[in-house]
Design a protein around this motif. Structure first.
Motif, PDB file in Angstrom:
ATOM      1  N   ALA A  22       9.267  17.468  -7.443  1.00  0.00           N
ATOM      2  CA  ALA A  22       8.170  16.961  -8.268  1.00  0.00           C
ATOM      3  C   ALA A  22       8.769  16.291  -9.504  1.00  0.00           C
ATOM      4  N   VAL A  23       7.896  15.875 -10.398  1.00  0.00           N
ATOM      5  CA  VAL A  23       8.318  15.238 -11.649  1.00  0.00           C
ATOM      6  C   VAL A  23       7.622  15.967 -12.795  1.00  0.00           C
ATOM      7  N   ALA A  24       8.404  16.396 -13.775  1.00  0.00           N
ATOM      8  CA  ALA A  24       7.864  17.130 -14.915  1.00  0.00           C
ATOM      9  C   ALA A  24       7.102  16.191 -15.848  1.00  0.00           C
ATOM     10  N   SER A  25       6.378  16.789 -16.786  1.00  0.00           N
ATOM     11  CA  SER A  25       5.550  15.989 -17.681  1.00  0.00           C
ATOM     12  C   SER A  25       6.375  15.013 -18.518  1.00  0.00           C
ATOM     13  N   ASP A  26       7.655  15.335 -18.725  1.00  0.00           N
ATOM     14  CA  ASP A  26       8.514  14.421 -19.482  1.00  0.00           C
ATOM     15  C   ASP A  26       9.246  13.435 -18.570  1.00  0.00           C
ATOM     16  N   GLY A  27       8.890  13.413 -17.294  1.00  0.00           N
ATOM     17  CA  GLY A  27       9.487  12.461 -16.357  1.00  0.00           C
ATOM     18  C   GLY A  27      10.706  12.986 -15.633  1.00  0.00           C
TER      19      GLY A  27
ATOM     20  N   GLY B  52      12.533  29.043  -8.707  1.00  0.00           N
ATOM     21  CA  GLY B  52      12.275  28.539 -10.054  1.00  0.00           C
ATOM     22  C   GLY B  52      12.615  27.061 -10.155  1.00  0.00           C
ATOM     23  N   TRP B  53      11.900  26.369 -11.053  1.00  0.00           N
ATOM     24  CA  TRP B  53      12.082  24.917 -11.204  1.00  0.00           C
ATOM     25  C   TRP B  53      13.387  24.623 -11.922  1.00  0.00           C
ATOM     26  N   PHE B  54      14.115  23.674 -11.395  1.00  0.00           N
ATOM     27  CA  PHE B  54      15.344  23.239 -12.054  1.00  0.00           C
ATOM     28  C   PHE B  54      15.402  21.722 -12.060  1.00  0.00           C
ATOM     29  N   ASN B  55      16.113  21.199 -13.038  1.00  0.00           N
ATOM     30  CA  ASN B  55      16.217  19.752 -13.202  1.00  0.00           C
ATOM     31  C   ASN B  55      17.241  19.187 -12.233  1.00  0.00           C
ATOM     32  N   LEU B  56      16.907  18.060 -11.631  1.00  0.00           N
ATOM     33  CA  LEU B  56      17.805  17.422 -10.670  1.00  0.00           C
ATOM     34  C   LEU B  56      18.704  16.437 -11.396  1.00  0.00           C
ATOM     35  N   MET B  57      19.774  16.945 -11.942  1.00  0.00           N
ATOM     36  CA  MET B  57      20.871  16.133 -12.474  1.00  0.00           C
ATOM     37  C   MET B  57      20.420  15.067 -13.457  1.00  0.00           C
ATOM     38  N   GLY B  58      19.486  15.454 -14.319  1.00  0.00           N
ATOM     39  CA  GLY B  58      19.109  14.552 -15.403  1.00  0.00           C
ATOM     40  C   GLY B  58      18.249  13.380 -14.987  1.00  0.00           C
ATOM     41  N   GLY B  59      17.792  13.331 -13.738  1.00  0.00           N
ATOM     42  CA  GLY B  59      17.016  12.190 -13.262  1.00  0.00           C
ATOM     43  C   GLY B  59      15.683  12.069 -13.984  1.00  0.00           C
ATOM     44  N   ILE B  60      15.292  10.832 -14.302  1.00  0.00           N
ATOM     45  CA  ILE B  60      13.996  10.545 -14.908  1.00  0.00           C
ATOM     46  C   ILE B  60      13.300   9.526 -14.000  1.00  0.00           C
ATOM     47  N   ALA B  61      12.107   9.870 -13.559  1.00  0.00           N
ATOM     48  CA  ALA B  61      11.396   9.001 -12.626  1.00  0.00           C
ATOM     49  C   ALA B  61      10.501   8.023 -13.369  1.00  0.00           C
ATOM     50  N   SER B  62      10.359   6.850 -12.779  1.00  0.00           N
ATOM     51  CA  SER B  62       9.571   5.781 -13.376  1.00  0.00           C
ATOM     52  C   SER B  62       8.109   6.198 -13.533  1.00  0.00           C
TER      53      SER B  62
ATOM     54  N   GLY C 107       3.994   4.879 -14.341  1.00  0.00           N
ATOM     55  CA  GLY C 107       3.184   3.826 -13.732  1.00  0.00           C
ATOM     56  C   GLY C 107       2.377   4.407 -12.602  1.00  0.00           C
ATOM     57  N   GLY C 108       1.054   4.226 -12.621  1.00  0.00           N
ATOM     58  CA  GLY C 108       0.207   4.850 -11.606  1.00  0.00           C
ATOM     59  C   GLY C 108       0.417   6.357 -11.659  1.00  0.00           C
ATOM     60  N   PRO C 109       0.551   6.978 -10.510  1.00  0.00           N
ATOM     61  CA  PRO C 109       0.836   8.420 -10.530  1.00  0.00           C
ATOM     62  C   PRO C 109       2.289   8.708 -10.887  1.00  0.00           C
ATOM     63  N   GLY C 110       3.088   7.659 -11.026  1.00  0.00           N
ATOM     64  CA  GLY C 110       4.518   7.841 -11.311  1.00  0.00           C
ATOM     65  C   GLY C 110       5.296   7.932 -10.020  1.00  0.00           C
ATOM     66  N   SER C 111       6.545   7.476 -10.077  1.00  0.00           N
ATOM     67  CA  SER C 111       7.364   7.535  -8.862  1.00  0.00           C
ATOM     68  C   SER C 111       7.621   8.983  -8.497  1.00  0.00           C
ATOM     69  N   PRO C 112       7.409   9.341  -7.264  1.00  0.00           N
ATOM     70  CA  PRO C 112       7.739  10.708  -6.850  1.00  0.00           C
ATOM     71  C   PRO C 112       9.214  10.814  -6.477  1.00  0.00           C
ATOM     72  N   VAL C 113       9.659  12.018  -6.266  1.00  0.00           N
ATOM     73  CA  VAL C 113      10.966  12.247  -5.658  1.00  0.00           C
ATOM     74  C   VAL C 113      10.699  12.455  -4.169  1.00  0.00           C
ATOM     75  N   THR C 114      11.147  11.525  -3.371  1.00  0.00           N
ATOM     76  CA  THR C 114      10.934  11.629  -1.929  1.00  0.00           C
ATOM     77  C   THR C 114      12.145  12.299  -1.300  1.00  0.00           C
ATOM     78  N   ALA C 115      11.889  13.201  -0.378  1.00  0.00           N
ATOM     79  CA  ALA C 115      12.985  13.965   0.219  1.00  0.00           C
ATOM     80  C   ALA C 115      12.957  13.850   1.732  1.00  0.00           C
ATOM     81  N   VAL C 116      14.137  13.884   2.317  1.00  0.00           N
ATOM     82  CA  VAL C 116      14.251  13.921   3.771  1.00  0.00           C
ATOM     83  C   VAL C 116      15.429  14.820   4.118  1.00  0.00           C
ATOM     84  N   HIS C 117      15.299  15.546   5.222  1.00  0.00           N
ATOM     85  CA  HIS C 117      16.442  16.335   5.691  1.00  0.00           C
ATOM     86  C   HIS C 117      16.852  15.793   7.047  1.00  0.00           C
ATOM     87  N   ARG C 118      18.019  15.178   7.034  1.00  0.00           N
ATOM     88  CA  ARG C 118      18.529  14.606   8.282  1.00  0.00           C
ATOM     89  C   ARG C 118      18.982  15.703   9.229  1.00  0.00           C
ATOM     90  N   TYR C 119      19.410  16.816   8.645  1.00  0.00           N
ATOM     91  CA  TYR C 119      19.718  18.016   9.414  1.00  0.00           C
ATOM     92  C   TYR C 119      19.567  19.200   8.474  1.00  0.00           C
TER      93      TYR C 119
END
Lengths: 152, 635
Positions: free
Chosen positions: B311-316, B331-341, B343-355
């Motif tokens: 997800a994306v926190a209130s501060d992006g 528990g929620w942890f920050n993903l390496m300092g990433g800040i999502a754009s 605009g609209g609902p805001g860019s989500p963090v999209t995830a996929v597991h190839r395996y």
């Protein structure tokens, strides 16, 4: 969020374990159920080198693993009295001391193990054009000791 | 000189009000304080609290921190001070057997760690860190499972440095072992240290803290010109610059630290940016997550007993939480300092597991570029890297599909609305971004994708005419042109949700211009059907319809309604659509999304941002029905 019912999941049962060690010998000094959460920070998902404690079931399957960051320290830090001077390390003649962990222990846990993990062998080559991951070999884990869990 | 030389008097909480079972609990033990000197211990504890709680980042995390003092009386004052280590020769009777002169070094203040841990566990079973406060003005301290420090000026700094090791797994960043004049510490041995704040890797593109390094910062930022000695030159860049500074982890060369200075390198200086982030990720997960109001939540089940949520926190900030059947929510942890754009609902963090042992993440950053990161069971999290130089719409969604384990296809919209794609293959790496068949999406409309077969892709979006459009790719024939599906007029920012219950069937769901929840289906025998209104449902403006097929003859839908309640309906083979019902009384954000996953056929897990801005979850199980919503944090 207004809800017709509140249903916070129950906290997973956890145990505090205290170990004593001297050299590579380790013994479990105490074990107690503790009502506290264990965050993902302390639940090992990747296999970095180090010492860990496992909770295992009767078939020896690992149910959870947490790092034992202070176990078997072979050196200790000595701090400067004046700001700006160096912190130094000194070797410990024979590692001796105690450490503690808090580990999730699902009901099927019947033993705990102290485990040493040596690093995975990584293929450092990345395919041309970038990649999403490197190829990793398997980390090697060696049991240093196992102890029955006798929590009520 | 044992527990016979005193007694535990009692325990007092002196800072914090967080629930003890979900707090960062620090315990201070009194050593060498007589019964008459307990006020001195109390004062020393307050000095520690004042220093600790004003040290960044603990100052920002104090809501989750409790501090307890355990008053223990000793028969005598102080600690042993052996002559052999340059001490006075004092031998005193104290509860924890503290002694200066460990390893014949007077400043090395040691104690009976087993006793200290047992007392702490008995008094505050939920403790995270235990520190022994020794009643002496002789300077001393030590680290390990029990940190010790004396009352000499500045010794509380020892406690905070040692906490860096014990509670946060931080490495020492100083570039020597014994002060710099030692031998055998010129070059760091091969291999990457597991700790997050030191590295042997000098490659900007794979550096583990590259998320914090500005593109204008040189890598390495400071290289040691003479590995036979410690580099004593001043900082060449402004204080606080994150880069790569050679000399760390007890070696003059070959190991690097993130900033010129850090509390893990020297006392009395602040923690560096990377260490602060690590500390945040240790204490922050004890709290619930205040999320970006409409953040679309991604969830994957790498195996049935495990969930990863993004997800994306209130501060992006990009954040994650995970659940495992054996350990509960992490528990929620920050993903390496990433800040999502935004605009609209805001860019989500999209995830996929190839395996099962691997996760790939994608988001659009605040620079509107596409960024990716990955997690691997063998090596943990790897930092964000940019994929090409495509400039996206602010708040764009990256949709991803993995047709097989060595391949990923990405789809998003460029700043001018063009439907863009790239792909990654283990053999060739990332391909350049390309424009898919001239397609242009309406403002705010994402591009959705499904792989009915490993050799086939179907794309869907809302075009600039607000109609639903599709195109497909097949390995044998390549890309085919866009075609309109029916004549439904949508909201321009509508999501076209697609489910393939079996390879020759597609079910689409979206919202009409007036918010009606609409569906259409296709199968290989009958082609496209007509759009129909699903059970009279109307969505909150901007809320997408989430659809999930637990098995081939069943569909479950979820949406935020016009009253902002969370609704669901279902379809079962040979039956008509059920009526919409409110899921466990849940209320979401206007225009919000409900994420759903089925990790077992008779089980559903839902996630959404509640009306109070926190992330909530509930589940349905075939045996027990719907559970109530709960704020997602750590369990």
């Amino acid at each position: 969020m207004p809800s017709k019912e509140s249903n916070q999941p129950a906290t997973t049962r956890a145990a505090r374990l205290i170990f004593e060690y001297e050299g590579e010998r380790v013994r479990l000094v105490s074990q107690q159920v503790v009502e506290m959460v264990v965050t993902g920070f302390d639940i090992a998902r990747a296999h970095h080198a180090g010492v860990y404690v496992d909770a295992r079931d009767a078939e020896d399957r690992t149910l959870s693993r947490v790092p034992a960051r202070d176990a078997f320290a072979t050196s200790t830090e000595v701090f400067p009295e004046r700001a700006g001077e160096a912190i130094v390390r000194v070797d410990t003649a024979r590692p001796k001391g105690a450490f503690t962990v808090v580990i999730p222990v699902p009901q099927e846990t019947n033993k705990v193990a102290v485990v040493r993990v040596v690093p995975a062998q990584l293929d450092a080559k990345l395919p041309a054009g970038g990649t999403t991951s490197r190829v990793a070999g398997a980390a090697e884990a060696t049991d240093l000791a196992t102890f029955p869990l006798t929590l009520n | 000189m044992s527990t016979a030389d005193g007694a535990v008097i009692g325990t007092t909480q002196i800072a914090g009000s967080a629930p003890r079972n979900r707090a960062f609990n620090v315990v201070l033990l009194a050593e060498g304080f007589t019964a008459a000197q307990q006020n001195d211990f109390n004062n020393a504890c307050m000095t520690f609290v004042n220093t600790f709680r004003t040290t960044p980042p603990f100052d920002e995390l104090s809501a989750a921190i409790n501090v307890f003092r355990v008053n223990v009386r000793s028969t005598d004052t102080g600690a042993d001070d052996p002559v052999a280590a340059g001490g006075t020769g004092a031998t005193v009777r104290t509860y924890f057997d503290a002694s200066f002169g460990g390893n014949n070094i007077r400043r090395l203040l040691i104690c009976n760690t087993t006793t200290a841990l047992q007392v702490a566990a008995a008094q505050v079973p939920e403790f995270i860190v235990v520190l022994l406060v020794v009643n002496s003005t002789i300077y001393g301290g030590s680290g390990g499972s029990v940190g010790t420090y004396s009352l000499a000026g500045g010794a509380t700094e020892i406690a905070i440095h040692e906490m860096g090791h014990t509670a946060f797994g931080l490495a020492d960043e100083y570039p020597y072992y014994a002060g710099g004049n030692e031998t055998g510490h010129d070059h760091h041995p091969a291999g990457e240290p597991g700790e997050p704040n030191v590295t042997t890797n000098s490659n900007r593109n794979t550096l583990k803290w590259r998320w914090a390094v500005a593109s204008t910062t040189a890598i390495p930022t400071m290289a040691n010109p003479n590995c036979s000695q410690v580099d004593g030159r001043p900082n060449p860049v402004p204080t606080g610059t994150v880069g790569l500074f050679e000399g760390a982890h007890y070696y003059h060369c070959g190991a690097y630290r993130p900033e010129y200075d850090c509390k893990m390198r020297a006392l009395s200086v602040p923690f560096c940016r990377i260490c602060r982030q690590v500390i945040w990720n240790r204490i922050g997960p004890l709290a619930t997550l205040s999320a970006r109001a409409r953040t679309p939540i991604s969830v994957i089940a790498r195996f049935p007993e495990h969930l990863d949520v993004f997800a994306v926190a209130s501060d992006g900030r990009t954040v994650s939480n995970w659940w495992d059947q054996s350990s509960g929510w992490a528990g929620w942890f920050n993903l390496m300092g990433g800040i999502a754009s935004p605009g609209g609902p805001g860019s989500p963090v999209t995830a996929v597991h190839r395996y099962a042992g691997h996760i790939d993440l994608f988001t659009v950053g605040t620079d509107n570029r596409v960024w990716s990161a990955w997690w691997d069971a063998a090596t943990g999290w790897h930092s964000w890297f940019q994929i090409g130089d495509l400039v996206c719409r602010q708040g764009s969604v990256i949709n991803v599909v993995s047709r097989y384990s060595d391949h990923i296809d990405l789809f998003t919209t460029a700043s001018d609305g063009r439907v863009m794609s790239t792909w990654w293959d283990v053999r060739s790496g990332w391909a350049p971004w390309f424009h898919v068949q001239g397609g242009v999406a309406a403002s705010g409309a994402p591009v959705t994708v499904v792989a009915r077969y490993p050799f086939h892709l179907d794309l869907f979006t809302v075009g600039t005419d607000n109609r639903v459009w599709s195109c497909w790719w097949d390995e044998r024939s390549g890309w085919h042109g866009w075609f309109q599906i029916g004549n439904l007029q949508c909201r321009p920012d509508s999501t076209v949700t697609v489910v393939s219950r079996f390879p020759d069937q597609l079910d689409l769901f979206t919202t009409a211009a007036d918010g009606r929840i609409m569906s259409i289906w296709w199968n290989s025998r009958k082609g496209w059907a007509n759009w129909f209104h699903v059970s009279g449902g109307v969505a909150s403006p901007g809320s997408p319809v989430t659809a999930i097929a637990r098995y081939s003859g069943h569909l479950d839908l979820f949406v935020i309604g016009t009253d902002n309640r969370i609704y669901s309906t279902w379809w079962h083979e040979n039956q008509s659509w059920a009526g919409w019902f409110n899921v466990s009384g849940g209320v979401g954000m206007p225009g919000g999304q409900v994420a759903a996953i089925s990790r077992a056929t008779e089980h559903l897990d839902l996630f959404t941002v509640g009306s109070d801005g926190l992330v909530y979850s509930t589940w349905w199980d075939g045996a027990t029905g719907w559970a109530g919503w709960f704020a997602l944090g750590v369990t």
